[in-house]
Design a protein around this motif. Structure first.
Motif, mmCIF file in Angstrom:
data_model
loop_
_atom_site.group_PDB
_atom_site.id
_atom_site.type_symbol
_atom_site.label_atom_id
_atom_site.label_comp_id
_atom_site.label_asym_id
_atom_site.label_seq_id
_atom_site.Cartn_x
_atom_site.Cartn_y
_atom_site.Cartn_z
ATOM 1 N N LEU A 141 0.813 -1.207 0.000
ATOM 2 C CA LEU A 141 0.000 0.000 0.000
ATOM 3 C C LEU A 141 0.852 1.266 0.000
ATOM 4 O O LEU A 141 0.559 2.216 -0.737
ATOM 5 N N LEU A 142 1.901 1.310 0.790
ATOM 6 C CA LEU A 142 2.733 2.512 0.873
ATOM 7 C C LEU A 142 3.339 2.861 -0.482
ATOM 8 O O LEU A 142 3.312 4.015 -0.913
ATOM 9 N N GLN A 177 0.972 7.058 -6.669
ATOM 10 C CA GLN A 177 -0.217 7.770 -7.102
ATOM 11 C C GLN A 177 -0.220 9.220 -6.640
ATOM 12 O O GLN A 177 -0.646 10.118 -7.388
ATOM 13 N N LEU A 178 0.276 9.479 -5.438
ATOM 14 C CA LEU A 178 0.350 10.861 -4.950
ATOM 15 C C LEU A 178 1.330 11.680 -5.780
ATOM 16 O O LEU A 178 1.036 12.829 -6.138
ATOM 17 N N LEU A 179 2.478 11.111 -6.105
ATOM 18 C CA LEU A 179 3.445 11.831 -6.931
ATOM 19 C C LEU A 179 2.912 12.083 -8.332
ATOM 20 O O LEU A 179 3.082 13.169 -8.888
#
Length: 40
Positions: free
Chosen positions: A27-28, A34-36
């Protein structure tokens, strides 16, 4: 920023062991990617 507990519960619903969070496909790593991508 505070992350809602219900969102965390949803993200961790399939959690079984630490590898699910920090492993190669954990998950991390998925969240970081996805955040980047979203930030760009």
């Amino acid at each position: 920023m505070t992350i809602p507990k219900d969102l965390l519960d949803t993200l961790m619903k399939d959690y079984k062991n630490p590898e699910d969070l920090i492993g190669e496909t954990g998950l991390l790593k998925q969240l970081t990617k996805q955040l980047l991508e979203r930030a760009m």
